[in-house]
Design an enzyme around this catalytic site. Structure first.
Site, PDB file in Angstrom:
ATOM      1  N   ASP A  62       0.753  -1.187  -0.166  1.00 16.90           N
ATOM      2  CA  ASP A  62       0.222   0.082  -0.062  1.00 16.90           C
ATOM      3  C   ASP A  62       0.895   1.296  -0.003  1.00 16.90           C
ATOM      4  OD1 ASP A  62      -2.206  -1.587   0.201  1.00 16.90           O
ATOM      5  OD2 ASP A  62      -1.842  -1.772   2.188  1.00 16.90           O
TER       6      ASP A  62
ATOM      7  N   TYR B  21       6.190  -9.949   6.510  1.00 15.02           N
ATOM      8  CA  TYR B  21       6.244  -8.877   6.787  1.00 15.02           C
ATOM      9  C   TYR B  21       6.348  -8.275   8.426  1.00 15.02           C
ATOM     10  CZ  TYR B  21       3.107  -7.748   2.703  1.00 15.02           C
ATOM     11  OH  TYR B  21       2.651  -7.722   1.444  1.00 15.02           O
TER      12      TYR B  21
END
Length: 247
Positions: free
Chosen positions: A52, A110
């Site tokens: 994002d 992540y």
């Protein structure tokens, strides 16, 4: 020839990975522009996933088909010469023609960083989110255990209109605590839009005593975004690694 790229970027000034028609501030767009000039024709770059806006990457993987006489080291050097300073190509490898960086990915990792020290770090401010505690770390770890495994993560998806399956497998959630930071490590077979940021927000609320650790089961069963916690800001999140069973 199909080439695999290992990429690192600071996402602070970009609108995310995915190319968009209304801006040239995307990672995919920057890569495609440079590779298209190198190849003399339009080149399409496929990423392992869409980070994002504002999210970083230490180990993003992408691939592209192109024709060039340059060796892989030459392609890497060409890219690093003409890409912006906040995007770097660490490796270029020739791979099987059918290799696809997204479709062939088996797991991704992540990391989300929360700075707990009330004194801001001016040098790291773009890569952490400041949030004062104290945090109940054992409670957060207990909650994380309930989210590990294969579940329908609709409640942790930022796209309320998504009609595809929200079933994903999280292999591990590891929470590291230091004097100044909490680091949340997530490894799974794939992640929904904002999923890591929403899970982190929910775990943080648990650590602050706003939720019970055992409520994670109820949140999963609700399949409703409103049941989960806040969406953490993007700057604390980075894609660390993408693993492939075969290249």
């Amino acid at each position: 020839m199909n080439y695999r790229f290992l990429i690192q970027y600071d996402g602070s000034r970009y609108s995310g990975w995915q190319k968009q028609g209304n801006t040239d501030k995307t990672i995919q767009g920057k890569l495609e522009n440079v590779l298209s000039i190198l190849a003399g024709t339009q080149v399409e770059v496929h990423g392992s996933g869409r980070t994002d806006a504002g999210v970083h990457a230490y180990g993003q993987t992408a691939n592209a088909h192109l024709q060039t006489d340059l060796p892989v080291s030459g392609i890497r050097d060409y890219l690093n010469q003409y890409l912006p300073e906040d995007i770097a190509v660490l490796e270029v490898t020739a791979v099987h023609p059918r290799f696809h960086s997204r479709l062939n990915a088996s797991r991704k990792t992540y990391c989300y960083r929360i700075r707990t020290n009330p004194v801001k770090d001016v040098f790291d401010r773009k890569y952490v989110y400041s949030m004062e505690g104290p945090f109940d770390v054992p409670a957060m770890r207990k909650a994380a255990e309930l989210l590990t495994g294969t579940h329908d993560f609709t409640s942790f998806c930022g796209n309320r209109r998504m009609k595809k399956s929200a079933v994903r497998t999280i292999y591990e959630i590891r929470i590291e605590e230091t004097q100044d930071e909490l680091r949340f490590w997530y490894t799974g077979d794939g992640f929904l839009q904002y999923m890591v940021r929403i899970i982190t927000g929910t775990l943080a609320e648990t650590g602050l005593g706003k939720r019970e650790a055992g409520s994670m089961t109820e949140i999963l069963e609700a399949k409703n975004r409103d049941a989960a916690g806040m969406t953490m800001p993007p700057q604390g999140l980075a894609l660390m690694d993408v693993v492939y069973l075969s290249v």
